[in-house]
Write a protein that holds these residues in place. Structure first.
Motif, PDB file in Angstrom:
ATOM      1  N   THR A   1      25.406  35.529  -7.577  1.00 32.71           N
ATOM      2  CA  THR A   1      24.871  34.178  -7.479  1.00 32.71           C
ATOM      3  C   THR A   1      25.189  33.632  -6.106  1.00 32.71           C
ATOM      4  O   THR A   1      26.240  33.915  -5.526  1.00 32.71           O
ATOM      5  CB  THR A   1      25.490  33.270  -8.550  1.00 32.71           C
ATOM      6  N   GLN A   2      24.278  32.860  -5.605  1.00 33.82           N
ATOM      7  CA  GLN A   2      24.480  32.280  -4.282  1.00 33.82           C
ATOM      8  C   GLN A   2      25.451  31.117  -4.403  1.00 33.82           C
ATOM      9  O   GLN A   2      25.286  30.237  -5.238  1.00 33.82           O
ATOM     10  CB  GLN A   2      23.149  31.805  -3.718  1.00 33.82           C
ATOM     11  N   ARG A   3      26.473  31.168  -3.565  1.00 33.26           N
ATOM     12  CA  ARG A   3      27.484  30.119  -3.583  1.00 33.26           C
ATOM     13  C   ARG A   3      27.576  29.486  -2.214  1.00 33.26           C
ATOM     14  O   ARG A   3      27.260  30.100  -1.207  1.00 33.26           O
ATOM     15  CB  ARG A   3      28.852  30.684  -3.947  1.00 33.26           C
ATOM     16  N   SER A   4      28.060  28.296  -2.211  1.00 36.23           N
ATOM     17  CA  SER A   4      28.283  27.581  -0.967  1.00 36.23           C
ATOM     18  C   SER A   4      29.780  27.522  -0.702  1.00 36.23           C
ATOM     19  O   SER A   4      30.592  27.509  -1.634  1.00 36.23           O
ATOM     20  CB  SER A   4      27.715  26.167  -1.052  1.00 36.23           C
ATOM     21  N   ILE A   5      30.150  27.478   0.542  1.00 35.46           N
ATOM     22  CA  ILE A   5      31.558  27.350   0.895  1.00 35.46           C
ATOM     23  C   ILE A   5      32.097  26.009   0.410  1.00 35.46           C
ATOM     24  O   ILE A   5      33.239  25.898  -0.019  1.00 35.46           O
ATOM     25  CB  ILE A   5      31.735  27.480   2.421  1.00 35.46           C
ATOM     26  N   ILE A   6      31.257  25.015   0.431  1.00 33.56           N
ATOM     27  CA  ILE A   6      31.684  23.670   0.037  1.00 33.56           C
ATOM     28  C   ILE A   6      32.014  23.624  -1.455  1.00 33.56           C
ATOM     29  O   ILE A   6      32.900  22.890  -1.882  1.00 33.56           O
ATOM     30  CB  ILE A   6      30.597  22.647   0.400  1.00 33.56           C
ATOM     31  N   ASP A   7      31.315  24.434  -2.264  1.00 33.17           N
ATOM     32  CA  ASP A   7      31.588  24.431  -3.706  1.00 33.17           C
ATOM     33  C   ASP A   7      33.000  24.890  -4.020  1.00 33.17           C
ATOM     34  O   ASP A   7      33.612  24.435  -4.978  1.00 33.17           O
ATOM     35  CB  ASP A   7      30.599  25.341  -4.434  1.00 33.17           C
TER      36      ASP A   7
END
Length: 133
Positions: free
Chosen positions: A80-86
């Motif tokens: 799944t695509q994740r963001s660093i901010i998450d």
């Protein structure tokens, strides 16, 4: 499937290194001396040898790129695509303790200044107590 592709990739890499080392360079190449009738250098003419090795290098390089792309696609498949901010910790600052030990518990000068700014105080923070010997 990924393990099979990795093994094929490694075989292509070894073959590519071997073919590149067999090619004649300005310094004479590896094992491709112009003298003698025996050995690897005697079974093909200079031009035919260069064409075959160049073609083999191009084919192996193409296969190398294809297997590299396939391995990259297989490695990212199903993620799944994740963001660093998450994954960052909460944006709220931790509550600083109050009382006589507040300057030492804050950790640093910036934390003390933030406390003063939030409290609206104008007095400088008390210096930390000197360690006793």
């Amino acid at each position: 499937m990924q393990n099979v592709l990795i093994v094929i990739h490694l075989i292509i890499v070894i073959a590519l290194v071997g073919v590149v080392l067999l090619q004649r360079s300005e310094g004479g190449g590896l094992g491709m001396g112009s003298g003698g009738g025996g050995g690897v250098g005697g079974f093909m003419t200079g031009r035919g040898q260069a064409n075959a090795l160049t073609r083999a290098t191009a084919i192996l390089a193409g296969l190398f790129f294809l297997t590299s792309i396939a391995l990259a696609i297989m490695a990212t498949h199903g993620r799944t695509q994740r963001s660093i901010i998450d994954g960052a910790p909460g944006t709220a600052a931790p509550a600083a303790p109050t009382g006589p030990s507040a300057p030492n518990a804050g950790g640093g000068v910036l934390d003390q200044l933030r406390q003063m700014q939030n409290q609206g105080g104008s007095q400088p923070p008390t210096p930390p107590a000197a360690p006793q010997q």
